[in-house]
Design a protein around this motif. Structure first.
Motif, PDB file in Angstrom:
ATOM      1  N   SER A  18      22.418 -41.945  22.702  1.00  0.00           N
ATOM      2  CA  SER A  18      23.645 -42.408  23.588  1.00  0.00           C
ATOM      3  C   SER A  18      23.990 -41.293  24.484  1.00  0.00           C
ATOM      4  CB  SER A  18      24.819 -42.415  22.725  1.00  0.00           C
ATOM      5  OG  SER A  18      25.844 -42.902  23.318  1.00  0.00           O
ATOM      6  N   LEU A  19      23.702 -39.779  24.178  1.00  0.00           N
ATOM      7  CA  LEU A  19      24.139 -38.900  25.186  1.00  0.00           C
ATOM      8  C   LEU A  19      23.048 -38.636  26.139  1.00  0.00           C
ATOM      9  CD1 LEU A  19      25.056 -35.937  22.603  1.00  0.00           C
ATOM     10  CD2 LEU A  19      26.765 -37.144  24.457  1.00  0.00           C
ATOM     11  N   GLU A  20      21.883 -39.067  25.881  1.00  0.00           N
ATOM     12  CA  GLU A  20      20.745 -38.979  26.793  1.00  0.00           C
ATOM     13  C   GLU A  20      20.808 -40.253  27.833  1.00  0.00           C
ATOM     14  OE1 GLU A  20      17.501 -39.183  24.452  1.00  0.00           O
ATOM     15  OE2 GLU A  20      17.246 -37.011  24.103  1.00  0.00           O
ATOM     16  N   LYS A  21      21.266 -41.101  27.512  1.00  0.00           N
ATOM     17  CA  LYS A  21      21.574 -42.289  28.131  1.00  0.00           C
ATOM     18  C   LYS A  21      22.809 -41.894  29.279  1.00  0.00           C
ATOM     19  CE  LYS A  21      20.195 -46.260  25.505  1.00  0.00           C
ATOM     20  NZ  LYS A  21      20.639 -47.367  24.483  1.00  0.00           N
ATOM     21  N   ASP A  22      23.901 -41.472  28.744  1.00  0.00           N
ATOM     22  CA  ASP A  22      25.164 -40.878  29.266  1.00  0.00           C
ATOM     23  C   ASP A  22      24.761 -39.988  30.583  1.00  0.00           C
ATOM     24  OD1 ASP A  22      26.632 -42.476  27.857  1.00  0.00           O
ATOM     25  OD2 ASP A  22      27.415 -40.790  26.671  1.00  0.00           O
ATOM     26  N   LEU A  23      23.845 -39.119  30.179  1.00  0.00           N
ATOM     27  CA  LEU A  23      23.249 -38.073  31.060  1.00  0.00           C
ATOM     28  C   LEU A  23      22.509 -38.644  32.259  1.00  0.00           C
ATOM     29  CD1 LEU A  23      23.230 -35.034  31.230  1.00  0.00           C
ATOM     30  CD2 LEU A  23      21.303 -34.921  30.085  1.00  0.00           C
ATOM     31  N   ILE A  24      21.906 -39.745  32.038  1.00  0.00           N
ATOM     32  CA  ILE A  24      21.323 -40.359  33.318  1.00  0.00           C
ATOM     33  C   ILE A  24      22.272 -40.838  34.247  1.00  0.00           C
ATOM     34  CG2 ILE A  24      19.765 -42.389  34.111  1.00  0.00           C
ATOM     35  CD1 ILE A  24      18.081 -41.758  31.303  1.00  0.00           C
ATOM     36  N   VAL A  25      23.216 -41.510  33.470  1.00  0.00           N
ATOM     37  CA  VAL A  25      24.410 -42.102  34.367  1.00  0.00           C
ATOM     38  C   VAL A  25      25.113 -40.924  35.111  1.00  0.00           C
ATOM     39  CG1 VAL A  25      26.648 -43.232  34.365  1.00  0.00           C
ATOM     40  CG2 VAL A  25      24.375 -44.147  33.008  1.00  0.00           C
ATOM     41  N   LEU A  26      25.517 -39.880  34.584  1.00  0.00           N
ATOM     42  CA  LEU A  26      26.183 -38.775  35.025  1.00  0.00           C
ATOM     43  C   LEU A  26      25.340 -38.270  36.128  1.00  0.00           C
ATOM     44  CD1 LEU A  26      27.621 -36.900  31.654  1.00  0.00           C
ATOM     45  CD2 LEU A  26      28.847 -38.143  33.526  1.00  0.00           C
ATOM     46  N   ARG A  27      24.221 -37.976  36.026  1.00  0.00           N
ATOM     47  CA  ARG A  27      23.389 -37.459  36.914  1.00  0.00           C
ATOM     48  C   ARG A  27      23.362 -38.441  38.137  1.00  0.00           C
ATOM     49  NH1 ARG A  27      18.897 -35.252  32.992  1.00  0.00           N
ATOM     50  NH2 ARG A  27      19.735 -33.179  32.801  1.00  0.00           N
ATOM     51  N   GLU A  28      23.328 -39.716  38.059  1.00  0.00           N
ATOM     52  CA  GLU A  28      23.168 -40.465  39.060  1.00  0.00           C
ATOM     53  C   GLU A  28      24.432 -40.509  39.873  1.00  0.00           C
ATOM     54  OE1 GLU A  28      22.087 -44.493  37.526  1.00  0.00           O
ATOM     55  OE2 GLU A  28      19.935 -43.635  37.221  1.00  0.00           O
ATOM     56  N   ALA A  29      25.680 -40.503  39.218  1.00  0.00           N
ATOM     57  CA  ALA A  29      27.041 -40.643  39.664  1.00  0.00           C
ATOM     58  C   ALA A  29      27.215 -39.486  40.654  1.00  0.00           C
ATOM     59  CB  ALA A  29      28.223 -40.745  38.618  1.00  0.00           C
ATOM     60  N   GLU A  30      26.773 -38.054  39.983  1.00  0.00           N
ATOM     61  CA  GLU A  30      26.959 -36.898  40.603  1.00  0.00           C
ATOM     62  C   GLU A  30      25.962 -36.681  42.176  1.00  0.00           C
ATOM     63  OE1 GLU A  30      26.003 -32.565  41.626  1.00  0.00           O
ATOM     64  OE2 GLU A  30      24.582 -34.265  40.880  1.00  0.00           O
ATOM     65  N   LYS A  31      25.026 -37.357  41.829  1.00  0.00           N
ATOM     66  CA  LYS A  31      24.079 -37.326  43.131  1.00  0.00           C
ATOM     67  C   LYS A  31      24.788 -38.162  44.340  1.00  0.00           C
ATOM     68  CE  LYS A  31      19.667 -38.563  44.914  1.00  0.00           C
ATOM     69  NZ  LYS A  31      18.615 -39.523  44.579  1.00  0.00           N
ATOM     70  N   ALA A  32      25.034 -39.200  43.830  1.00  0.00           N
ATOM     71  CA  ALA A  32      25.905 -40.070  44.694  1.00  0.00           C
ATOM     72  C   ALA A  32      27.275 -39.563  45.130  1.00  0.00           C
ATOM     73  CB  ALA A  32      26.265 -41.331  44.130  1.00  0.00           C
ATOM     74  N   THR A  33      27.994 -38.837  44.514  1.00  0.00           N
ATOM     75  CA  THR A  33      29.224 -38.082  44.783  1.00  0.00           C
ATOM     76  C   THR A  33      28.933 -37.102  45.906  1.00  0.00           C
ATOM     77  OG1 THR A  33      30.272 -38.785  42.740  1.00  0.00           O
ATOM     78  CG2 THR A  33      31.165 -37.179  44.137  1.00  0.00           C
ATOM     79  N   ARG A  34      28.029 -36.275  45.664  1.00  0.00           N
ATOM     80  CA  ARG A  34      27.644 -35.049  46.261  1.00  0.00           C
ATOM     81  C   ARG A  34      27.007 -35.571  47.647  1.00  0.00           C
ATOM     82  NH1 ARG A  34      28.067 -30.451  44.876  1.00  0.00           N
ATOM     83  NH2 ARG A  34      27.723 -30.603  42.690  1.00  0.00           N
ATOM     84  N   GLU A  35      26.237 -36.822  47.772  1.00  0.00           N
ATOM     85  CA  GLU A  35      25.922 -37.373  49.046  1.00  0.00           C
ATOM     86  C   GLU A  35      27.022 -37.663  49.934  1.00  0.00           C
ATOM     87  OE1 GLU A  35      23.162 -40.187  48.036  1.00  0.00           O
ATOM     88  OE2 GLU A  35      21.315 -38.672  47.467  1.00  0.00           O
ATOM     89  N   ALA A  36      28.113 -38.548  49.189  1.00  0.00           N
ATOM     90  CA  ALA A  36      29.219 -38.747  49.801  1.00  0.00           C
ATOM     91  C   ALA A  36      29.956 -37.524  50.375  1.00  0.00           C
ATOM     92  CB  ALA A  36      30.337 -39.620  48.691  1.00  0.00           C
ATOM     93  N   ALA A  37      29.910 -36.651  49.563  1.00  0.00           N
ATOM     94  CA  ALA A  37      30.740 -35.381  50.221  1.00  0.00           C
ATOM     95  C   ALA A  37      30.272 -34.870  51.508  1.00  0.00           C
ATOM     96  CB  ALA A  37      30.938 -34.364  49.018  1.00  0.00           C
ATOM     97  N   THR A  38      29.006 -34.912  51.685  1.00  0.00           N
ATOM     98  CA  THR A  38      28.132 -34.188  52.679  1.00  0.00           C
ATOM     99  C   THR A  38      27.870 -35.343  53.879  1.00  0.00           C
ATOM    100  OG1 THR A  38      26.089 -34.337  51.590  1.00  0.00           O
ATOM    101  CG2 THR A  38      27.405 -32.187  51.248  1.00  0.00           C
ATOM    102  N   HIS A  39      28.249 -36.489  53.727  1.00  0.00           N
ATOM    103  CA  HIS A  39      27.813 -37.612  54.485  1.00  0.00           C
ATOM    104  C   HIS A  39      28.533 -37.394  55.835  1.00  0.00           C
ATOM    105  CE1 HIS A  39      27.474 -41.616  56.297  1.00  0.00           C
ATOM    106  NE2 HIS A  39      26.166 -41.803  55.538  1.00  0.00           N
TER     107      HIS A  39
END
Length: 164
Positions: A18-39
């Motif tokens: 369950s934590l490994e699945k959460d980690l995948i989602v968290l990493r995707e969300a963090e990447k998208a947010t970081r891209e949005a911050a620098t867009h």
């Protein structure tokens, strides 16, 4: 639930999955947010436009959550569940069945990971740590004892039905 034997090694493995699945989602969300911050569109249009700044704060918080989840995974990879006798006190890796207000609950007592909920082998289980009010109250008690927890101006009584 009383007398039922749950395999704690399998339970720990389910929590890890369950934590490994959460980690995948968290990493995707963090990447998208970081891209949005620098867009390009996140550049402020005026002195009051804080979209980019807010996105960077959010990405920072998501990075922290990723780090915490990675730490939890390390903990769950190295935890060794103890075999409890009915007379043993609540301590790390105890599976504690309680009753409060005529409702039964099953808690997996661990050093970290409080608040994780899952259904395992037909039972609803919540991870509780000594840092939580319930975990602190349960620590060291035995089957038949009652844990008292203050909540919203009232005292809740959790009768310990079994420890395994």
């Amino acid at each position: 639930m009383k007398g039922t034997s749950l395999n704690k090694n399998k339970l720990i493995e389910e929590i890890r999955k369950s934590l490994e699945k959460d980690l995948i989602v968290l990493r995707e969300a963090e990447k998208a947010t970081r891209e949005a911050a620098t867009h390009e569109e996140s550049k402020p249009e005026n002195e009051y436009d804080t979209r980019g700044l807010e996105a960077s704060y959010l990405a920072g918080a998501q990075s922290k959550r990723i780090s915490e989840t990675e730490d939890l995974l390390v903990t769950f990879k190295h935890i060794e569940p103890k075999v409890f006798k009915e007379s043993d006190p609540v301590s790390a890796t105890a599976l504690v069945e309680v009753e409060c207000n005529s409702k039964k609950g099953l808690y997996f007592f661990l050093p970290k990971g409080g608040g994780i909920n899952l259904t395992f082998e037909g039972a609803r289980i919540q991870v509780v740590t000594p840092n939580s009010p319930l975990g602190e109250a349960l620590l060291g008690l035995r089957a038949g004892d009652t844990a008292l927890v203050e909540s919203r101006g009232q005292t809740l009584e959790y009768e310990i039905l079994s420890i395994r």
